[in-house]
Design an enzyme around this catalytic site. Structure first.
Site: not given
Lengths: 501, 369, 218
Positions: B14-16, B184
């Site tokens: 998952g990420c930003a 990211h």
């Protein structure tokens, strides 16, 4: 007749405390197993005629009947099975080639049962198929490699002909002749209601069924029975049958006795004349000849119908499919060696061909390796027994699946494997009017609709579990499969990892 | 060194994501984007962070800028031999970094400004972009320990294992100036600690950051690999990058059309369109059915002169877009925008499957910000 | 359908499925000439290649030369006239139904497997120019289960399979042949009466069906 050493395989167990002698069983059995013995004042059975189709069991109002396996046995022998011995007696008595119906019943690995489907946990959400959109619409056909734009730069959305299906499940080829008018009507109506297609097989298309044309695949096989311009125009797609999983490499032979009435008219051959389908198409002796037939069919239908080429899964199926893809076929149907048949030589049915799972995986991968997978769609058939089998086929790389045995079961078939006798008590594999009448097309169509609707729901449920809401995102998604109990070569061909990996 | 994708192992994450884009081409330093992505620290777990910046190499804008990780001297020698054989190398240097306890185990990090050797290019019968992309794929899949992680013109990717703000400091991004910045922060379930696995993932000038784990991965991978791509990392971002390269560069689709492929509308939505639009959408979805991406994703794609943001069609991941004057901000969370630009004129969350495509104004001059 | 004016050398599928109109072909056409032909007429002023009249339903094909392999494969109606020779497997799996009785007439000789699996229709081989031998190859009529083959010759073909019965023509047979010979001569010249005066054999399927005993239910 000389002693044949063959004894009944089944025992008819009649509970005389329940039997009222109503004779329903006798009326239901076209094989003549049941008879009222006036002297003894009770029903008696001739078990030599019983094929274990359960018709009498289903229709006995008192539940007085059971068909069980006869306990008569040979001395135990792990090498010479009872079947092997009995087959020798049959041939010694007749000099005949053994003829069987329905699919390969031998103990070969069923790879579907060695493949497991994935589901999402945490890192990716599963989707509730009952409340969120879940798409099974499938287009079969060639996709273009280049795009065209008009002078204003807008895409020109023109495609080679496509077969649009609401669910990726089609009814496989079964000819009118091998199955009954009512069975065909059930299939045609169900296909229409389901937004999918059924397939005429090589028996022509009955005039009454031209109205289901948009849901009909018309088949062109080596005998070209009933093939003419109107027929080719009538369907949504044309299928060239090269081979059948149950009997790769051989043709067909519907005996003259079954060429009666409308069957004769639909095949356009005289009543009582044998309908022989040669082993090969005699205008196809090589791959370039296939191209000739594909394009002649496209020519006569102005290129408006997708052409399916159906091949049996044989050893070199990947290379063959690749050649077929390059021969103008829009769709390739691959039929595995467990596929059904109205009649096939036993030895061929049981010993020729390969499992659909391996064939499909090999073909899909080969077409991708060669960069031509988009130029052709794949239909897998040959014993798809459940929605799980169907979804596994799609995850391995199929665009859609063909079902036939499952469809017949839905119509009431009990897999007694006596289709070739023409005395199907369930009104399916018969042309006898009194037997055909037993299959009500209203009920038959509804049962088929129920089956495919239920399977489609199940497919959606499994897709949702994987977090996939469109069937095209499942196609060829092999990471969603894991093998259990498979060796490395098998895993390699299937292109899946082992469970736990 | 272990790398992702080795032995076929795939790591979900998952990420930003965050991005800043100046429509007038105003070039700003990397400070703001670092502050923006740092705001979403909770969405990363220190196992990967990275940036892409456009307009940062004006002095070499006609050359391909290759950013390369090397495990050691040997892989560097091999890769350089390959590069010298295929390219005219105009400039090469170490990429400047700043030592920090937050960033450990760094590989050798080199930068090359190159153009394809004319003889090699004409021999290959390829256009320069295809030639470069093939060379990149060859190095990355063929030379052990070498990994080209950036290969566009006048742009660059900077990434590492660590939290994104530490990665930004490590690469001294305050010293670069670009009109577009993408960032990211990664939250993989686990990782072998290989720097190439961090994001953005880029091929030529197209850089992708992505949040979510797609469920169509293997269907997409097996489809795109038919066209000469090799998905070595087994990450979603990699396959999305290749899909966009294929659709936009090789098939000539616009980004909007590409969005109609990868986040195609539902059939029921398509059925409700007027006839021409229905046919267009059906066509795109049918022809490229193997490239439909399902499962949660929000992506930001940077390319020369533009940027696209796109959510999956069910909008399973968050994404917010804000505008102020000629600057567009995109991030997983509104707070990550407000932290660098409190005064937004417009803020909205794009709907699922609806691409937001921003391009440089045609008259945009590249100004210093 | 629009009728093309001229046809390229080797062009395939000429007249494919044509329901009306007349097509004249002046250079050697490609394979599958007149496939699924459904009433149209095709005249070829030279030789034709393989699979001419494949699955033909109605109409007429006239070839002023020879025709290739599998001429008239699975034809169900209409007529094919070939001035010279036919290839292998001509008239294979011809069938007839009610008023649809296909006709294949070959002026010279044919290759092996003439009328293989024949289920109906009429094949006539005139043997012009090969009066010293049977005008067909081996395995003539193998698997034949309907229709009739007329051979104008004094020599019985070698290796006739068991399913084929041989007879001298009866008056009904001659009535059937007469118009075919007439049409042949009309197209290609020659004297019908002198052709009809020759000796003919009639091949028909053996009525005792040899397939019945082939199988045993298992």
């Amino acid at each position: 007749m000389a002693q044949e050493y063959l004894y009944p395989e089944f025992q008819v167990v009649r509970d005389l405390s329940r039997c009222t002698g109503c004779r329903a069983c006798a009326a239901q059995c076209a094989n003549g197993v049941h008879r009222y013995d006036a002297d003894r004042g009770q029903m008696v059975s001739d078990e030599t005629r019983c094929v274990n189709c359960h018709r009498c069991v289903a229709f006995c109002p008192e539940r007085a009947l059971k068909i069980v396996k006869d306990r008569q046995c040979f001395r135990e022998n792990d090498n010479w099975s009872g079947d092997a011995i009995r087959e020798i007696y049959r041939q010694a008595a007749s000099g005949g080639v053994l003829l069987s119906s329905m699919g390969n019943a031998k103990e070969y690995p069923v790879y579907w049962d060695r493949l497991l489907i994935n589901a999402s946990q945490v890192t990716n959400p599963s989707i509730d198929p009952l409340r969120e959109p879940m798409e099974t619409k499938t287009f079969l056909g060639k996709k273009p490699d280049t795009l065209r734009r008009d002078a204003a730069g807008r895409l020109v959305p023109e495609l080679p002909p496509q077969l649009e299906l609401d669910t990726p499940i089609l009814f496989s080829a079964m000819s009118y002749g091998s199955i009954s008018y009512n069975a065909h009507e059930s299939l045609a109506r169900a296909a229409q209601a389901l937004g999918t297609c059924y397939n005429t097989g090589e028996g022509g298309l009955h005039r009454d069924f031209y109205r289901y044309g948009a849901n009909t695949i018309v088949q062109v096989a080596s005998g070209r029975f009933g093939v003419h311009r109107d027929y080719l125009e009538a369907g949504a797609a044309i299928e060239i049958k090269i081979g059948q999983g149950a009997k790769p490499g051989i043709g067909g032979h519907l005996p003259g006795a079954k060429i009666v009435g409308d069957v004769s008219a639909t095949r356009m051959i005289p009543e009582g004349s044998d309908a022989i389908s040669p082993a090969p198409h005699h205008d196809i002796y090589s791959i370039e000849d296939l191209r000739q037939l594909v394009y002649s069919l496209k020519e006569v239908t102005r290129g408006e119908k997708p052409v399916i080429v159906k091949i049996a899964a044989v050893h070199n199926v990947a290379a063959i499919a690749s050649g077929v893809a390059r021969s103008g076929a829009d769709i390739i149907a691959i039929d595995g060696f467990r596929g059904g048949t109205g009649a096939a030589p036993t030895r061929i049915r049981d010993n020729v061909g390969i499992p659909i799972e391996l064939a499909l995986a090999a073909v899909d991968q080969r077409l991708r390796d060669e960069g031509i997978r988009s130029s052709v769609s794949l239909i897998a058939g040959g014993s798809i027994r459940s929605s799980a089998d169907a979804l596994k086929a799609i995850l391995l790389g199929a665009d859609a699946v063909y079902i036939a045995t499952a469809a017949l079961l839905a119509l009431g078939c009990h897999l007694c494997r006596s289709c070739h006798s023409g005395r199907c008590n369930w009104g399916i594999a018969t042309q006898r009017p009194e037997l055909v009448a037993r299959l009500d097309p209203d009920e038959g169509a509804q049962r088929l609709v129920n089956l495919v609707t239920a399977w489609t729901h199940e497919i959606k449920e499994m897709m949702g579990g994987m977090g996939i809401n469109s069937i095209e995102a499942a196609r060829g998604n092999r990471m969603m499969l894991r093998g259990v109990g498979l060796n490395e070569i098998e895993l390699g061909i299937l292109g899946v990892k082992h469970a736990g990996q | 060194m272990d790398r992702e994708g080795q032995n076929g192992f795939r790591i979900p994450s998952g990420c930003a994501v965050s991005a800043i884009f100046s429509k007038e081409g105003t070039r700003r330093s990397g400070e703001e984007i670092i502050r923006s992505i740092a705001m979403m620290h909770e969405r990363s777990n220190g196992l990967g962070g990275g940036f892409a910046a456009y307009g940062i190499y004006p002095e070499y804008k006609e050359l391909y800028a290759l950013h390369v990780f090397y495990e050691g001297k040997y892989s560097k020698e091999q890769c350089e031999a390959f590069l010298f054989e295929h390219f005219d190398v105009v400039n090469l240097s170490k990429i400047p970094t700043r030592k920090s306890p937050a960033i450990q185990d760094e590989p050798l990090i080199w930068r090359y400004f190159v153009e394809p050797l004319h003889t090699k290019l004409s021999e290959s019968q390829l256009d320069p972009d295809t030639f470069v992309s093939r060379c990149v794929i060859r190095v990355n899949s063929g030379i052990d320990g070498a990994y080209i992680f950036s290969s566009g013109k006048d742009m660059g990717v900077f990434k590492a294992v660590g939290f994104p703000e530490d990665v930004g400091a490590f690469y001294r991004l305050e010293e670069y100036k670009g009109y577009c910045w993408i960032a990211h922060g990664r939250y993989p379930t686990n990782t072998p600690g290989w720097w190439g696995g961090a994001h953005p993932f880029a091929l030529l000038d197209r850089a992708v950051v992505h949040n979510g784990e797609i469920s169509s991965y293997d269907a997409n991978r097996r489809n795109i690999e038919m066209y000469g791509y090799r998905c070595n990392l087994l990450t979603d971002t990699e396959v999305i990058t290749y899909i966009l390269d294929f659709l936009v560069r090789r098939r000539g689709l616009s980004y909007e059309e590409a969005a109609n492929v990868i986040a195609a509308p539902f059939w029921s939505t398509i059925a409700a369109q007027e006839e021409a639009e229905k046919r267009r959408l059906t066509y795109l979805r049918n022809v490229f059915s193997g490239l439909l991406i399902t499962g949660p994703f929000s992506i930001i794609v940077g390319f020369t002169g533009g940027i696209m943001a796109l959510n999956d069609r069910l909008k399973l991941r968050s994404m917010v877009v804000g505008e102020k004057d000629e600057t567009v901000y995109i991030a997983s969370e509104e707070a990550a925008i407000r932290v660098i630009q409190p005064e937004l004129e417009r803020v909205w969350a794009p709907r699922g499957g609806e691409p937001v495509v921003i391009r440089l104004h045609p008259t945009a001059g590249e100004k210093e910000g | 359908m629009a009728v093309q004016e001229t046809y390229a050398l080797g062009q395939r599928y000429i007249g494919c499925g044509a329901q009306w109109g007349k097509i004249t072909v002046t250079q050697v056409p490609g394979n599958a000439l007149g496939a699924y032909l459904d009433g149209g007429e095709i005249e070829v002023l030279c030789s034709a290649q393989d699979a001419t009249g494949d699955t033909m339903n109605a109409g007429e094909i006239v070839v002023h030369g020879s025709a290739g392999d599998a001429t008239g494969y699975a034809m169900r109606g209409g007529a094919i006239y070939v001035r010279d020779n036919g290839g292998y497997r001509c008239g294979i799996h011809m069938k007839e139904y009610r008023d649809k009785v296909p006709v294949l007439v070959v002026g010279g000789s044919c290759g092996s497997f003439l009328g293989e699996y024949q289920a109906g229709g009429t094949i006539l081989v005139l043997g012009i120019g090969c009066e010293d031998r049977a005008p067909v190859g081996n395995f003539c009529g193998t698997g034949m289960h309907g229709g009739r083959i007329y051979l104008r010759t004094r020599f019985l073909p070698p290796n006739l399979p068991e399913q084929v019965a041989v007879a001298e023509p009866q008056s009904a047979d001659l009535e059937r042949i007469r118009p075919l010979v007439g049409r042949f001569c009309e197209k290609f010249g020659g004297d019908p009466e002198s052709l009809l005066a020759g000796h003919f054999f009639v091949l028909t399927p053996n009525t005792s069906n040899p397939y019945h005993q082939l199988y045993v239910n298992n």
